[in-house]
Structures are given as structure tokens and as C-alpha cells.
Design a protein around this motif. Structure first.
Motif, PDB file in Angstrom:
ATOM      1  N   VAL A 197       0.870  -1.177   0.000  1.00  0.00           N
ATOM      2  CA  VAL A 197       0.000   0.000   0.000  1.00  0.00           C
ATOM      3  C   VAL A 197       0.908   1.229   0.000  1.00  0.00           C
ATOM      4  N   PHE A 198       0.687   2.114  -0.963  1.00  0.00           N
ATOM      5  CA  PHE A 198       1.470   3.346  -1.059  1.00  0.00           C
ATOM      6  C   PHE A 198       0.552   4.552  -0.948  1.00  0.00           C
ATOM      7  N   SER A 199       1.056   5.600  -0.335  1.00  0.00           N
ATOM      8  CA  SER A 199       0.435   6.907  -0.519  1.00  0.00           C
ATOM      9  C   SER A 199       0.780   7.333  -1.940  1.00  0.00           C
ATOM     10  N   TRP A 200      -0.224   7.656  -2.730  1.00  0.00           N
ATOM     11  CA  TRP A 200      -0.015   7.814  -4.165  1.00  0.00           C
ATOM     12  C   TRP A 200       0.968   8.923  -4.499  1.00  0.00           C
ATOM     13  N   ASP A 201       0.936  10.028  -3.769  1.00  0.00           N
ATOM     14  CA  ASP A 201       1.858  11.112  -4.112  1.00  0.00           C
ATOM     15  C   ASP A 201       3.318  10.668  -3.971  1.00  0.00           C
ATOM     16  N   LYS A 202       3.608   9.855  -2.952  1.00  0.00           N
ATOM     17  CA  LYS A 202       4.981   9.366  -2.769  1.00  0.00           C
ATOM     18  C   LYS A 202       5.338   8.328  -3.835  1.00  0.00           C
ATOM     19  N   LEU A 203       4.431   7.393  -4.105  1.00  0.00           N
ATOM     20  CA  LEU A 203       4.729   6.361  -5.099  1.00  0.00           C
ATOM     21  C   LEU A 203       4.971   6.994  -6.463  1.00  0.00           C
ATOM     22  N   ARG A 204       4.167   7.961  -6.827  1.00  0.00           N
ATOM     23  CA  ARG A 204       4.319   8.620  -8.135  1.00  0.00           C
ATOM     24  C   ARG A 204       5.706   9.247  -8.253  1.00  0.00           C
ATOM     25  N   LYS A 205       6.144   9.905  -7.197  1.00  0.00           N
ATOM     26  CA  LYS A 205       7.460  10.540  -7.193  1.00  0.00           C
ATOM     27  C   LYS A 205       8.571   9.510  -7.404  1.00  0.00           C
ATOM     28  N   TYR A 206       8.513   8.402  -6.676  1.00  0.00           N
ATOM     29  CA  TYR A 206       9.581   7.404  -6.765  1.00  0.00           C
ATOM     30  C   TYR A 206       9.529   6.618  -8.071  1.00  0.00           C
ATOM     31  N   ILE A 233      11.404   0.192  -3.055  1.00  0.00           N
ATOM     32  CA  ILE A 233      11.472   0.006  -1.601  1.00  0.00           C
ATOM     33  C   ILE A 233      12.837   0.447  -1.060  1.00  0.00           C
ATOM     34  N   THR A 234      13.913   0.023  -1.716  1.00  0.00           N
ATOM     35  CA  THR A 234      15.250   0.387  -1.236  1.00  0.00           C
ATOM     36  C   THR A 234      15.485   1.901  -1.310  1.00  0.00           C
ATOM     37  N   SER A 235      14.959   2.553  -2.353  1.00  0.00           N
ATOM     38  CA  SER A 235      15.113   4.013  -2.462  1.00  0.00           C
ATOM     39  C   SER A 235      14.357   4.728  -1.347  1.00  0.00           C
ATOM     40  N   MET A 236      13.167   4.250  -1.038  1.00  0.00           N
ATOM     41  CA  MET A 236      12.388   4.880   0.031  1.00  0.00           C
ATOM     42  C   MET A 236      13.068   4.692   1.385  1.00  0.00           C
ATOM     43  N   LEU A 237      13.657   3.521   1.606  1.00  0.00           N
ATOM     44  CA  LEU A 237      14.397   3.294   2.852  1.00  0.00           C
ATOM     45  C   LEU A 237      15.620   4.207   2.932  1.00  0.00           C
ATOM     46  N   ARG A 238      16.308   4.330   1.813  1.00  0.00           N
ATOM     47  CA  ARG A 238      17.489   5.199   1.754  1.00  0.00           C
ATOM     48  C   ARG A 238      17.135   6.634   2.116  1.00  0.00           C
ATOM     49  N   ASP A 239      15.955   7.079   1.662  1.00  0.00           N
ATOM     50  CA  ASP A 239      15.523   8.449   1.915  1.00  0.00           C
ATOM     51  C   ASP A 239      14.783   8.608   3.244  1.00  0.00           C
ATOM     52  N   LYS A 240      14.799   7.536   4.045  1.00  0.00           N
ATOM     53  CA  LYS A 240      14.181   7.549   5.369  1.00  0.00           C
ATOM     54  C   LYS A 240      12.684   7.873   5.315  1.00  0.00           C
ATOM     55  N   GLN A 241      12.017   7.355   4.300  1.00  0.00           N
ATOM     56  CA  GLN A 241      10.562   7.420   4.263  1.00  0.00           C
ATOM     57  C   GLN A 241      10.007   6.436   5.289  1.00  0.00           C
ATOM     58  N   LYS A 242       8.733   6.592   5.641  1.00  0.00           N
ATOM     59  CA  LYS A 242       8.131   5.747   6.673  1.00  0.00           C
ATOM     60  C   LYS A 242       7.526   4.495   6.030  1.00  0.00           C
ATOM     61  N   LEU A 243       8.213   3.366   6.226  1.00  0.00           N
ATOM     62  CA  LEU A 243       7.743   2.084   5.724  1.00  0.00           C
ATOM     63  C   LEU A 243       7.371   1.191   6.899  1.00  0.00           C
ATOM     64  N   PHE A 244       6.217   0.560   6.812  1.00  0.00           N
ATOM     65  CA  PHE A 244       5.758  -0.310   7.879  1.00  0.00           C
ATOM     66  C   PHE A 244       5.429  -1.700   7.333  1.00  0.00           C
ATOM     67  N   ALA A 245       5.582  -2.699   8.217  1.00  0.00           N
ATOM     68  CA  ALA A 245       5.250  -4.082   7.867  1.00  0.00           C
ATOM     69  C   ALA A 245       3.893  -4.428   8.473  1.00  0.00           C
ATOM     70  N   TYR A 246       3.008  -4.927   7.643  1.00  0.00           N
ATOM     71  CA  TYR A 246       1.669  -5.349   8.076  1.00  0.00           C
ATOM     72  C   TYR A 246       1.650  -6.870   8.120  1.00  0.00           C
ATOM     73  N   GLU A 247       1.573  -7.436   9.311  1.00  0.00           N
ATOM     74  CA  GLU A 247       1.653  -8.890   9.457  1.00  0.00           C
ATOM     75  C   GLU A 247       0.320  -9.546   9.104  1.00  0.00           C
ATOM     76  N   PHE A 248       0.404 -10.503   8.180  1.00  0.00           N
ATOM     77  CA  PHE A 248      -0.775 -11.259   7.753  1.00  0.00           C
ATOM     78  C   PHE A 248      -0.749 -12.615   8.440  1.00  0.00           C
ATOM     79  N   GLU A 249      -1.891 -12.985   9.012  1.00  0.00           N
ATOM     80  CA  GLU A 249      -2.021 -14.297   9.628  1.00  0.00           C
ATOM     81  C   GLU A 249      -3.112 -15.070   8.901  1.00  0.00           C
ATOM     82  N   GLY A 250      -2.763 -16.210   8.389  1.00  0.00           N
ATOM     83  CA  GLY A 250      -3.720 -17.006   7.631  1.00  0.00           C
ATOM     84  C   GLY A 250      -3.017 -17.764   6.525  1.00  0.00           C
ATOM     85  N   TYR A 251      -3.804 -18.379   5.688  1.00  0.00           N
ATOM     86  CA  TYR A 251      -3.237 -19.189   4.605  1.00  0.00           C
ATOM     87  C   TYR A 251      -2.784 -18.288   3.457  1.00  0.00           C
ATOM     88  N   TRP A 252      -1.558 -18.484   3.020  1.00  0.00           N
ATOM     89  CA  TRP A 252      -1.022 -17.769   1.860  1.00  0.00           C
ATOM     90  C   TRP A 252      -0.079 -18.702   1.116  1.00  0.00           C
TER      91      TRP A 252
END
Length: 408
Positions: A197-206, A233-252
Motif C-alpha cells: 500500500v502506497f500513498s499515491w503522491d509518494k509512489l508517483r514521485k519514486y 522500496i530500497t530508495s524509500m528506505l534510503r531516503d528515510k521514508q516511513k515504511l511499515f510491515a503489516y503482518e498477515f495471519e492465515g493461509y497464503w
């Protein structure tokens, strides 16, 4: 005019799926049949509908005919909307020229104009070849609560398997501090599911930055890529953007290989696997073939199996999944196998531990696959595979691990 959408989904369905070999020779991987009456793409499309996301772009490229025909106007998933709905988005030519999709990030980049028609606040990026049930709206809410720029869905995997995935290293608040693609020595077991999930303004920029940087590198003869994991993803981490992990529980299940496709189908026959296709609160929708009910003949012997509508069974079927319109004749034996739509297994044929594609004919006397116990060296055993529209003559046998794409 198009009304503003809170969230638009972009479903990446253009991959070749080369590790499925004969099953994707003429069919895009998301169109591969699954579970007796479904195709892989039914899961992300149904998840979108059940999550209240009514605008979906499906990015196709490789062998799209069956997939495009199957999606149609989106009616089976309630995605035939006047404002929104499902849109098939192949590569196209502009005045600047034509280009295939050159990676996952480039595929979204080439469809910025489509996304901006709906002016969304958020964009969710999905794969078309995973089997799971997930409420995307909860992931979007998690993204908003954390004021994130990007949220990545992750699942906890065994440490022994972690090196197969992109691995997230997070702090105690689930904020991503590092991402490593297929590490040899994983520091975490949180594996990326390829759902973002991206905030569109940030994804568009990257996306625009990655496109320009990659093209400059290509012009200089330097290595380049246009990929979400490697680049965005690596560019956003490099630029210290806020990335979060959403843990999924269930069958995948990532059905990228023949073994995983076979296992995912066999999982449906296990009472211990938490994938409920019968839950009325979260239906998995599919295109209905309007088949008559299945016919079970007087000679049929069926155990531990799923038999779909339109199939005719008069032989022996054990621990198998038989798709719509398939026929198992009297005297035929099917065990621990997947028989896809329209296939006929004739009297005297034996199919075991195998995947048989669509519209095949297995003549009497043919033998497909073998049980693991019959193979002296366990490493020599594997699922036997017959591709789509193939005839196996009565004098032929298909050995474990063998993949047949032409009639023999």
C-alpha cells in the motif's frame, strides 16, 4: 469525469510464470486453473471486491488471451462499474514509441495516467499468482494509522525458507529499518508477500525517479532495473521514508512452481489447512461455466476428493481434484492428482501424483506419474506434468518429474 477514489488496486498479471513450464506455455500464470472451478486471479479480484475496492487495473503482457477473456467486463466479481471497475491494461504505443513492461515498477509507471483519472489517496499493488483471503481495507487502515508512506504485507515463514523471500527487518513498532532480497543468512523471518500500500503522491514521485535513473544507466551501459523490491522500496528506505510491515495471519501460498501448485490444490483436501472456500462472508468469485451437475456413475469410487460441476466420474478417484467438464471413465484410476477442465482420462489409464492440464486426453493403458514409494532415490521423485491440449497415447508413460508439452 471520474469521481475520486480512496484506493485504486493495481494487479500485476503480466509475468511469464516460466517455473510452471508447460502449464504457462500458452497461458498467463494468473489464468492457471486452481481448486476445481477457479483460476489464480480469482483470489486477488475477490479480495478487492470483499474489501470494498471497486477500481482495479490488471496489467497483462504475457499470453493474455485466456486471461483477458476470463476477466471480461468484471461482472463475476461485481467489478463491471460505470465509474471504476476492472480494466485490463496491456502495454501500448505512444508518440514517444512503444515499450513492453520492463519490470514491476515500470508497469505501474506506464499506467500513471490510468491511476490519476481516479485521483486516489492510496494505491495497493498486488500479484496475480497468490492464493489467500485478505481484507485489504484493514491494511489500508493500518497504513493510515501509522502515517506511512508505504506499507508492505509480510508473513512469518520458517527460518529455513526465509532465504527464498525478500526479508523485512523491523523495529518494535513494525517500522521497516532494512530490506534484503533473498538473503543467504536471514536476520528475520518476516517475508514480503508482494502486496504494497502506497500513498499515491509518494509512489508517483519514486516511480518517475526510478524510470529516469534506470534510463540514464541504460544509456551509459550500466546495470539497471525497474523493480519494486530492488528499486522503489530500497530508495524509500534510503531516503528515510516511513515504511511499515503489516503482518498477515492465515493461509497464503505463492504458486510459482509446479510443486507449490500441486500442494496448494492438495491443501484443499486437508481439514487442517485454514483456507475456507465455503465461507459465505468472504466468497471467492469466479466466472461460471454454466455446467450441469456432476455425474457420478454406478462404477465410480470416490474418496477424499473434490469433484466439480459438469464432470463425469465412472472410475476410481482418490485424494484428487477434478475440474469442471472433466471425465474419468470406467476402469480409469486417478490418485493424488489434479485433472483440469475438459480433460478425459480413458478406461485403463492410471494418473497418480500428477497435474494434467486443460482439454487433454489420456488414452487407455497410459500411465502418468508414480507414488514416492516406488522410486528408489527420493530425489528422483516429483510431480508428473502434462500441459494443456495434449494427448498421451495408450502405449506411453510419463515418469515422475517429467513435463510433457506436446502429444506423445
Amino acid at each position: 469525469m471520474f469521481s475520486k477514489k480512496r484506493c485504486v488496486a493495481m494487479l500485476l498479471a503480466g509475468g511469464q510464470g516460466s517455473r510452471l513450464y508447460a502449464l504457462t506455455k500458452n497461458v498467463a500464470k494468473p489464468a492457471v486453473p486452481y481448486g476445481g472451478k477457479y483460476r489464480l486471479i480469482d483470489f486477488p479480484l475477490s479480495n478487492c471486491t470483499n474489501s470494498g475496492i471497486d477500481t482495479v487495473g490488471v496489467l497483462t503482457q504475457y499470453q493474455p488471451l485466456v486471461l483477458n477473456e476470463y476477466i471480461g467486463n468484471g461482472q463475476p466479481w461485481d467489478l463491471d462499474k460505470m465509474n471504476g471497475g476492472v480494466h485490463v491494461l496491456p502495454p501500448y504505443e505512444t508518440q514517444a514509441g512503444a515499450s513492453w513492461y520492463e519490470g514491476t515498477a515500470n508497469a505501474i509507471y506506464q499506467n500513471i495516467q490510468f491511476i490519476e483519472r481516479y485521483n486516489p489517496k492510496y494505491v495497493i499493488v498486488l500479484g496475480g499468482d497468490h492464493i489467500y483471503k485478505m481484507d485489504y481495507s484493514k491494511m489500508v487502515d493500518f497504513h493510515i494509522e501509522n502515517d506511512a508512506d508505504c506499507t508492505i504485507s509480510v508473513i512469518d515463514v520458517p527460518l529455513a525458507e526465509a532465504s527464498r523471500f525478500g526479508i523485512m527487518i523491523c523495529d518494535e513498532h513494525k517500522q521497516v529499518i532494512d530490506f534484503v532480497e533473498k538473503p543467504k543468512e536471514p536476520k528475520s523471518t518476516l517475508a514480503s508477500m508482494g502486496i504494497y500500500v502506497f500513498s499515491w503522491d509518494k509512489l508517483r514521485k519514486y516511480l518517475i525517479e526510478n524510470e529516469n535513473e534506470a534510463n540514464e544507466k541504460r544509456a551509459k551501459g550500466e546495470p539497471w532495473s525497474k523493480d519494486f523490491g530492488k528499486d522503489i522500496i530500497t530508495s524509500m528506505l534510503r531516503d528515510k521514508q516511513k515504511l511499515f510491515a503489516y503482518e498477515f495471519e492465515g493461509y497464503w501460498k505463492d504458486v510459482g512452481t509446479l510443486d507449490s501448485l500441486w500442494e496448494a490444490n492438495m491443501d484443499l483436501l486437508s481439514p487442517n489447512v485454514p483456507l475456507d472456500l465455503y465461507d459465505p462472508k468472504w466468497k471467492i468469485y469466479s466466472r461460471n461455466n454454466n455446467m450441469p451437475p456432476q455425474y457420478i456413475g454406478e462404477n465410480a469410487k470416490i474418496e477424499n476428493s473434490m469433484i466439480s460441476e459438469g464432470s463425469t466420474i465412472d472410475g476410481s478417484v482418490d485424494f484428487s481434484i477434478v475440474f469442471s467438464g472433466a471425465t474419468i471413465e470406467k476402469g480409469a484410476t486417478v490418485k493424488y492428482s489434479i485433472i483440469m477442465p475438459g480433460t478425459v482420462v480413458k478406461a485403463g489409464a492410471v494418473v497418480e501424483y500428477a497435474i494434467v492440464g486443460e482439454n487433454c486426453t489420456i488414452e487407455g493403458g497410459a500411465h502418468i506419474g508414480a507414488s514416492p514409494e516406488t522410486v528408489e532415490n527420493r530425489e528422483d521423485w516429483g510431480i508428473a506434468v502434462v500441459g494443456h491440449n495434449v494427448t498421451i497415447s495408450g502405449s506411453s508413460s510419463v515418469e515422475p518429474k517429467q513435463i510433457i508439452s506436446e502429444s506423445i
